[in-house]
Design a protein around this motif. Structure first.
Motif, PDB file in Angstrom:
ATOM      1  N   UNK A  91      36.097 -16.645 -13.836  1.00  0.00           N
ATOM      2  CA  UNK A  91      34.872 -16.919 -14.015  1.00  0.00           C
ATOM      3  C   UNK A  91      34.532 -18.465 -14.182  1.00  0.00           C
ATOM      4  N   UNK A  92      35.499 -19.353 -14.031  1.00  0.00           N
ATOM      5  CA  UNK A  92      35.391 -20.566 -14.646  1.00  0.00           C
ATOM      6  C   UNK A  92      34.363 -21.495 -13.529  1.00  0.00           C
ATOM      7  N   UNK A  93      33.471 -21.831 -14.157  1.00  0.00           N
ATOM      8  CA  UNK A  93      32.470 -22.673 -13.087  1.00  0.00           C
ATOM      9  C   UNK A  93      32.608 -24.297 -13.185  1.00  0.00           C
ATOM     10  N   UNK A  94      32.712 -24.682 -14.598  1.00  0.00           N
ATOM     11  CA  UNK A  94      32.562 -26.110 -14.565  1.00  0.00           C
ATOM     12  C   UNK A  94      33.612 -26.919 -14.059  1.00  0.00           C
ATOM     13  N   UNK A 144      33.041 -27.071 -10.338  1.00  0.00           N
ATOM     14  CA  UNK A 144      32.118 -27.775 -10.058  1.00  0.00           C
ATOM     15  C   UNK A 144      32.318 -29.293  -9.954  1.00  0.00           C
ATOM     16  N   UNK A 159      33.131 -18.620  -7.745  1.00  0.00           N
ATOM     17  CA  UNK A 159      31.910 -19.248  -8.435  1.00  0.00           C
ATOM     18  C   UNK A 159      31.001 -20.151  -7.803  1.00  0.00           C
ATOM     19  N   UNK A 190      29.494 -18.561  -4.572  1.00  0.00           N
ATOM     20  CA  UNK A 190      28.314 -18.025  -4.658  1.00  0.00           C
ATOM     21  C   UNK A 190      26.980 -18.609  -5.071  1.00  0.00           C
ATOM     22  N   UNK A 191      27.353 -19.837  -5.968  1.00  0.00           N
ATOM     23  CA  UNK A 191      26.158 -20.642  -6.124  1.00  0.00           C
ATOM     24  C   UNK A 191      25.844 -21.082  -4.838  1.00  0.00           C
ATOM     25  N   UNK A 237      23.957 -18.716  -2.787  1.00  0.00           N
ATOM     26  CA  UNK A 237      22.672 -18.281  -3.408  1.00  0.00           C
ATOM     27  C   UNK A 237      21.484 -19.473  -3.094  1.00  0.00           C
ATOM     28  N   UNK A 292      21.712 -12.406  -2.176  1.00  0.00           N
ATOM     29  CA  UNK A 292      22.132 -13.020  -3.453  1.00  0.00           C
ATOM     30  C   UNK A 292      22.709 -12.121  -4.477  1.00  0.00           C
ATOM     31  N   UNK A 293      22.122 -10.834  -4.433  1.00  0.00           N
ATOM     32  CA  UNK A 293      22.596  -9.686  -5.184  1.00  0.00           C
ATOM     33  C   UNK A 293      23.862  -9.472  -4.718  1.00  0.00           C
ATOM     34  N   UNK A 333      26.424 -11.621  -5.816  1.00  0.00           N
ATOM     35  CA  UNK A 333      26.736 -11.440  -7.350  1.00  0.00           C
ATOM     36  C   UNK A 333      27.285 -10.170  -7.622  1.00  0.00           C
ATOM     37  N   UNK A 349      30.945 -10.974  -6.879  1.00  0.00           N
ATOM     38  CA  UNK A 349      31.877 -11.618  -7.611  1.00  0.00           C
ATOM     39  C   UNK A 349      32.391 -10.800  -9.254  1.00  0.00           C
TER      40      UNK A 349
END
Lengths: 271, 313
Positions: A203-206, A209, A221, A224-225, A228, A238-239, A242, A245
């Motif tokens: 789940x890590x995004x930061x 990123x 992550x 999908x961003x 989207x 998009x769904x 999601x 993911x």
């Protein structure tokens, strides 16, 4: 009777609580023009599931690659993090060495620091080491977990000293005692921490990123961003992205549900 | 017989003592080797960055110019920061955001009490409320972006069909963006808090409730006078960790609103990201990092001081 009524009320509450998920799943099955139709069609009138998902997975995007990258990073992170944490946890619980308590307090104190306040200098450091835009960098960022060390230490404390002592008397060094006696005894705890670390890293995004540049290295992550953003007005896709993911997380959670909950309760903290 | 046993024991003890003092240096070497990866990793990734931020916060350096352009500017960054309207706005937002934690805790505690004693299929409910906590933040943010859409979103369509003339614009509305973020935050954290509360509730002796019931105490009275005070250590734990985890909202905010509209959902760590990686002001961003750290330590310290007044051990 009263218990039954409350159960029913809570079940309705639970359904409302999960409505965003139901909406997401339902929208991912619909043709685009039905997604925002009102009143909401919870069960799609026309199905477009196969089309949506195949567009997400095999369309012009590189979703499979994002999946693979995430999988790779998550597996390696989980492996190193479990190793590093269990070694430290064993020593903090079962080896008597000078300065142990002080070092443990130092490690524990770093838990109070919000990781975001370290981003700038970590970035500079990784730039010097050439670790920006590498998967190795991501693995390293998530591999030194205070939470994991603390949680596994709690379990090692529960291992009786007599067993450790008798292994020592039989001539086993600390490494052998750790591998052959300590680790097998805390196996459920290792599984618990591994599952949690898997979920959190997945789940890590930061970190991706900030530390990744090249699109072919993106984790799911970021993927999908990105997806989207590119399909910003195509909500059904998009769904579907999601849902894709979240599915691995649900599978792991359903399998390891008890472990996850026990681990969270024992550590009492997250990170 | 007894005497013999105790003699034997004493002998064994002496041997063990001898052995352990002989093993002392071995233990120390082994101990350091075992903790070395963890300790070196933490030093490089946490302790060193803090020290480095401290130095950088007194410079106007940016990492693009390289080692050269290093100017020591004293406290100028700190002065600028405390006159920076966007930063102060972010700081205020973060403090408001913290309100989501006690509100969430209250809901979680009530749910925990109900799930603990008053429902069938306990485990099933645990799983339901836990789902948002393990789900991908990015996916959640994307879903809520659509749900909260001002004109097309299902939430506002429902409100309008119910006769609400001007429903709020949620994340697109300066006044509603932060409460929307708080709502999502509470929703995702309930599962975690609930699980910890359930563990805390196990430790309350049943006799207390039985005695209260015999005295004819109402459910609300029992909740207020027995449950709340006796889970206060858990509440304290959740408040302290909730504070730290409130900075984790970074992910949610970046995807959901990117700090906007007009900084209405910006928090210091989002502003820090913007200054460091968009504006490329490394020195200034380091100053923000230090201030964030100081605020966290201050609030944690305050919580520890104040807890003596309300936490029962």
């Amino acid at each position: 009777m009263r218990k039954l009524t409350i159960t029913v009320v809570m079940a309705i509450g639970g359904i409302i609580f999960l409505l965003p998920f139901f909406w997401m799943i339902s929208a991912s099955f619909k043709p685009e023009e039905d997604v925002l139709a009102f009143p909401i069609q919870w069960i799609p009138e026309t199905w477009n599931a196969i089309d949506n998902y195949s567009q997400v997975w095999f369309g012009e995007g590189t979703f499979l690659l994002y999946y693979w990258n995430s999988f790779k990073v998550t597996m390696f992170t989980t492996l190193t993090s479990v190793t590093v944490s269990s070694l430290a946890a064993y020593a903090f619980a079962k080896v008597n060495f000078k300065g142990r308590d002080l070092l443990f307090i130092i490690v524990l104190a770093t838990y109070m620091i919000p990781p975001q306040s370290l981003l700038v200098t970590q970035f500079l450091l990784f730039k010097w080491f050439g670790l920006i835009d590498t998967h190795l960098g991501l693995v390293l960022l998530n591999s030194f977990s205070v939470f994991g060390t603390f949680m596994l230490r709690q379990f090692f404390l529960g291992v009786s000293n007599e067993i450790i002592e008798s292994a020592k008397i039989d001539g086993a060094g600390h490494f052998r005692t750790f591998f052959h006696i300590g680790l097998p005894l805390v196996r459920p705890a290792i599984a618990t921490y591994a599952i949690l670390r898997f979920i959190w890293t997945w789940n890590d995004y930061q970190y991706p990123f900030i530390f990744l540049r090249s699109e072919n290295l993106y984790t799911l992550q970021l993927g999908i961003y990105q997806f989207a953003d590119a399909h910003g007005s195509i909500y059904s896709l998009m769904m579907a992205a999601s849902v894709s993911a979240i599915i691995p997380l649900l599978i792991i959670f359903v399998i390891g549900q008890k472990q996850v909950i026990d681990g969270i309760q024992l550590g009492g903290v997250k990170g | 017989m007894n005497n013999l046993k105790s003699k034997k024991k004493a002998h064994a003890k002496r041997i063990r003592k001898k052995r352990s003092s002989f093993n002392g240096w071995k233990d120390t070497v082994a101990g350091y080797l075992f903790i070395a990866p963890m300790f070196i990793g933490t030093s490089i990734l946490v302790i060193f960055p803090i020290i480095a931020s401290f130095f950088l916060s007194f410079t106007d350096w940016n990492f693009v110019t390289g080692i050269n352009g290093f100017n020591f500017i004293g406290l100028a960054n700190f002065k600028e920061l405390f006159n920076d309207a966007n930063f102060l706005k972010s700081l205020t937002n973060n403090i408001i955001l913290l309100l989501a934690i006690p509100i969430g805790l209250f809901i979680s505690l009530i749910l925990a009490v109900v799930i603990n004693k008053h429902v069938y299929f306990k485990d099933f409910f645990k799983v339901i409320y836990f789902m948002p906590f393990i789900s991908s933040v990015v996916a959640i943010a994307i879903v809520f972006q659509v749900l909260f859409h001002p004109t097309l979103g299902p939430i506002n369509q429902l409100l309008m069909s119910l006769g609400v003339e001007n429903p709020p614009g949620w994340i697109a509305d300066v006044d509603f963006a932060l409460p929307s973020v708080m709502l999502i935050l509470i929703w995702t954290n309930i599962g975690f808090q609930l699980i910890i509360y359930l563990a805390g509730l196990q430790n309350i002796p049943k006799e207390l409730y039985e005695a209260a019931e015999m005295d004819g105490a109402t459910a609300w009275y029992q909740f207020r006078e027995i449950t709340v005070p006796l889970v206060s250590p858990t509440t304290f734990l959740l408040l302290v960790t909730g504070l730290i985890s409130s900075f984790k909202v970074f992910d949610l905010i970046i995807v959901l609103t990117n700090g906007g509209p007009a900084y209405s959902t910006s928090i210091p760590v989002v502003y820090l990201y913007e200054q460091a990686f968009v504006e490329l002001r490394t020195g200034y961003a380091s100053t923000i990092a230090l201030v964030v750290l100081a605020v966290v330590l201050l609030i944690t310290w305050l919580q520890i001081v104040v807890q003596k007044k309300w936490v029962n051990y």
